[in-house]
Design an enzyme around this catalytic site. Structure first.
Site, PDB file in Angstrom:
ATOM      1  N   ILE A   1       0.250  -1.420   0.275  1.00 12.24           N
ATOM      2  CA  ILE A   1      -0.064  -0.018   0.365  1.00 12.24           C
ATOM      3  C   ILE A   1       0.821   1.427   0.094  1.00 12.24           C
ATOM      4  CG2 ILE A   1      -1.941   0.943   0.851  1.00 12.24           C
ATOM      5  CD1 ILE A   1      -1.932  -1.774  -0.461  1.00 12.24           C
TER       6      ILE A   1
ATOM      7  N   HIS B   1      -3.005  -4.443  11.050  1.00 11.80           N
ATOM      8  CA  HIS B   1      -3.277  -4.128  11.933  1.00 11.80           C
ATOM      9  C   HIS B   1      -3.202  -5.005  13.146  1.00 11.80           C
ATOM     10  CE1 HIS B   1      -4.721  -1.541   9.547  1.00 11.80           C
ATOM     11  NE2 HIS B   1      -4.873   0.258  10.534  1.00 11.80           N
TER      12      HIS B   1
END
Length: 772
Positions: free
Chosen positions: A446, A709
């Site tokens: 990303i 995460h």
């Protein structure tokens, strides 16, 4: 009670306060616990000290009633799940073995279990842990945290009001647990949950609570008659409890609308309403239902989500009107002060006059107290404060920072053609395939790679003057070389330079754009121990010089594979900043888009073939009520297209979004006209891929197969399994393989292992394809 006596009784309160401490002590303590540097007792001691300091600061400022229960090690919705016993089956063993470690396993996962899904708290940049419920969920009360924190505050002599997530909002925020039918509605568990809330309320009453606040922000959204009936039933039952504390039901972030008459009639003792921004409509709505006779009204007239000073005269006018509509009127911020930094006085690099325009949590507390005093004693009691406030508001309105004629002229000259690519998607896709030569299921990341301690030290050394620009740039170049070498060795197809020079995806750009202010200590919690420093969008925006071309071009010079240029989109630049409140958001977005357009054009001119303009905030900024969606999405998508519309057909435009509900904005995602979109999908088990397919999304997409995460490393087979699910919805020629989000917060060992597994998964599934 008469309006005069209601005014005389006016008091100051808040719904919640920043948790982290002046030096982010909570973040450091929790991460220290995770790494084994401190034990549980030390962590609890630090947390107690922070709570005590917060309460004392509030009391010293003149707040009459302090909140308890708003403090959290990670997330207050997760705390609510613990309070009602909604622990997922996969986490029960960890919770039973060690309560604290089990709590963090739910939040972050570990190598054995995946964490709870995480998404945005309404239209803020705070993330909460989504409760997982099903028809077999058994609730059980555990009020230990809430009771303990109340007793702490009472022991220090404070008047305290426990704050809980309300039962209706809790269920409306929940999702069906894995394996439960997706059409299961958690709200059907309300009758099972209410006795648990009754038990918690009884425990708090026994511990000394006079009032308890039940937060119901979900009621400011459009709600069905069935949901409103459930709300009425919930507060009928809770209001009828014997020997209960007084109940204050709070809403914020927008007008309460059709839920207002429901709560106004409910047997509760008070309502807390937002009167800022769009929620200002609550004033007329409250008058329309006949006010709140016999009830307490807590009036949120100080904006708890933005950093600009309050307009005292305007707020006093609203408060004066409210005096005739309730038995007692108290003064508060519009919502918890969790959403703003702690103290503007800590900022030393902002010009003193501009600093007077800003109010962080401590300053907002002072504003609340001042307004309560003015309401109770009359404007003569705050004459000096009113005069200073008028002068500060006038200073801001007349400042050249807020009005740049050149920027405004350029924005006024925008045409529809500026926001449209020169060729349709199919023609662009063919040109891009020819230029890039990528395989099926191309792999990429990303954007960001781990921000090591050495990188953070180098930036700190540069700011402090301990090293010069040349030494700093050598350090950044070395990091880029390492990141690129790893990606090439791992077999990633489209590379990134890793963003080692960037402190934050918004702040980095804000510091280089005219019209923004950067803070040094303006930390705000995003999730868990992740804190950001949102810049302040103070004036008209322009780009004095290129911001990213130097590092992107350097990275591209080291490899033959395409390196993505990485930018943050205009909507996210607004959403993750404190925006100006003196002009429409759409006007500000166009200014930012034009500045980014200049950067996109310069990247393309430097030879960059793939440019990613991230818009993770597109969904979270969606107005909470459907009536505002169309107007917002029109300017939001227009600003994205304006920033990217000038490139050639063979330049591939990517965008990225994460941790939000995308189903209701799929059409807007299409309207962005990006060539490739990457989205969070690992925790939600490829839900977004199915949503894109149902919409008939015609472009390329990369639903994430690696949840960044969590510290756990997904196996190659786990990633491959998710990828196969993605292929059920998106054809291979349009499917990318990537993580959910950037890797900035992850460590290098887990990053290497996870990305190697991601590439292995792509190769495995690629080999299974008939096209391969």
């Amino acid at each position: 009670m008469t309006a005069k006596s209601a005014a005389a009784a006016a008091q100051a309160t808040v719904y919640g306060y920043p948790r982290q401490g002046a030096q982010r002590e909570l973040k450091k303590a929790v991460e220290g616990y995770w790494k084994g540097r401190i034990g549980a007792d030390a962590l609890k001691e630090i947390a107690e000290g922070l709570r005590r300091a917060n309460w004392q600061q509030l009391a010293d400022a003149g707040v009459h009633e302090v909140p308890t229960g708003d403090f959290s090690y990670y997330d207050h919705v997760l705390d609510t799940s613990v309070m009602v016993g909604a622990v997922p089956a996969r986490h029960r063993a960890a919770v039973e073995a060690d309560t604290l470690d089990g709590y963090f396993a739910m939040a972050r996962g570990n190598q054995d279990v995946a964490p709870l899904e995480m998404t945005k708290w309404f239209d803020t940049n705070y993330h909460y842990l989504v409760p997982e419920l099903g028809p077999d969920t058994v609730f059980a009360a555990d009020s230990a945290k809430q009771v303990a924190e109340l007793k702490e505050a009472l022991a220090f002599g404070h008047t305290a009001r426990p704050v809980l997530v309300g039962p209706v909002t809790y269920l409306l925020l929940a999702k069906p647990a894995p394996g439960v039918a997706p059409d299961f509605e958690p709200l059907t568990l309300l009758d099972r949950l209410l006795p648990v809330y009754a038990e918690v309320l009884a425990d708090l009453r026994a511990a000394g609570a006079e009032w308890v606040q039940l937060d119901e922000p979900a009621l400011v959204q459009d709600r069905t008659p069935a949901e409103l009936n459930a709300t009425a039933r919930a507060y009928r039952d809770l209001g009828a409890l014997p020997d209960r504390p007084k109940l204050l039901v709070a809403s914020y972030f927008d007008r309460l609308g059709e839920a207002l008459p429901v709560l106004a009639k409910a047997p509760v003792d008070g309502l807390a309403l937002d009167f800022t921004g769009a929620a200002a409509a609550n004033l007329d709505d409250l008058a329309a239902v006949g006010g709140l006779p016999g009830k307490r009204l807590v009036a949120g007239v100080v904006d708890g989500r933005n950093v600009w000073i309050n307009d005292f005269e305007k707020s006093l006018s609203v408060l004066g009107t409210l005096l005739g509509l309730a038995d007692r009127v108290d003064v508060a911020a519009s919502c918890s002060l969790l959403h703003v930094p702690l103290d503007a006085a800590a900022e030393r690099d902002i010009e003193p006059q501009i600093l007077r325009w800003l109010a962080f949590a401590r300053q907002k507390t002072t504003e609340i107290v001042t307004l309560a005093r003015g309401l109770a004693r009359g404007t003569g009691a705050i004459a000096a404060e009113l005069a200073a406030n008028r002068a500060d508001l006038a200073s801001r309105a007349g400042s050249p920072i807020t009005h740049d004629p050149a920027v405004r002229a350029r924005a006024a000259a925008i045409t529809d053609a500026d926001g449209r690519r020169s060729a349709p998607y199919e023609a662009r896709a063919a040109a891009q395939r020819d230029r890039l030569g990528l395989p099926l299921l191309p792999t990429t990341t990303i954007g960001s790679f781990p921000q090591t301690a050495e990188l953070r030290t180098a930036r700190a050394d540069l700011r402090a003057g301990r090293i010069g620009a040349a030494a700093y740039e050598e350090r950044i170049e070395a990091e880029i070389q390492e990141v690129l070498a790893f990606q090439e060795k791992a077999g990633i197809d489209v590379l990134v330079h890793g963003e080692p020079e960037r402190n934050d995806m918004v702040q980095y750009f804000a510091e280089q754009l005219s019209g923004y202010l950067a803070t040094q200590h303006g930390w705000v919690q995003s999730y868990g121990t992740r804190y950001v420093r949102p810049p302040v969008l103070a004036g008209d925006i322009s780009r004095p010089e290129p911001m990213t071309v130097r590092w992107t071009s350097y990275a591209q010079s080291l490899t033959d594979r395409p390196v993505k240029g990485m930018l943050t989109g205009p909507v996210t630049m607004l959403a993750w900043s404190f925006v100006r409140d003196d002009q429409p958001l759409g006007d500000t977005a166009r200014q930012v888009a034009l500045a980014l357009r200049d950067e996109v054009d310069d990247l393309e001119a430097a030879g960059t073939s793939v440019i990613q303009v991230d818009e993770p905030a597109l969904r979270e900024t969606l107005p909470l009520r459907a009536a505002g969606h169309a107007a917002y999405l029109e300017w939001a998508t227009e600003s994205f297209r304006l920033s990217t519309g000038g490139v050639r057909p063979d330049t591939q435009i990517h965008t990225h979004m994460c941790y939000a509900e995308f189903g209701d904005i799929v059409r807007a995602i299409d309207d962005l006209d990006a060539d490739v979109i990457s989205l969070e999908a690992a925790r939600s088990h490829m839900q977004v891929a199915r949503e894109l397919a149902e919409h008939g999304y015609p472009r390329e997409a990369g639903p994430g197969v690696y949840d960044i995460h969590s510290p756990r490393v997904p196996s190659a087979e786990e990633a491959a399994s998710l990828l196969r699910k993605g292929l059920e919805a998106i054809p291979a020629r349009r499917l990318w393989v990537n993580p959910d989000c950037g890797l900035k917060t992850r460590g290098w060992p887990e990053t290497r292992a996870s990305l190697e597994n991601l590439v292995a998964a792509a190769r495995t599934v690629r080999a299974e394809l008939p096209e391969s």
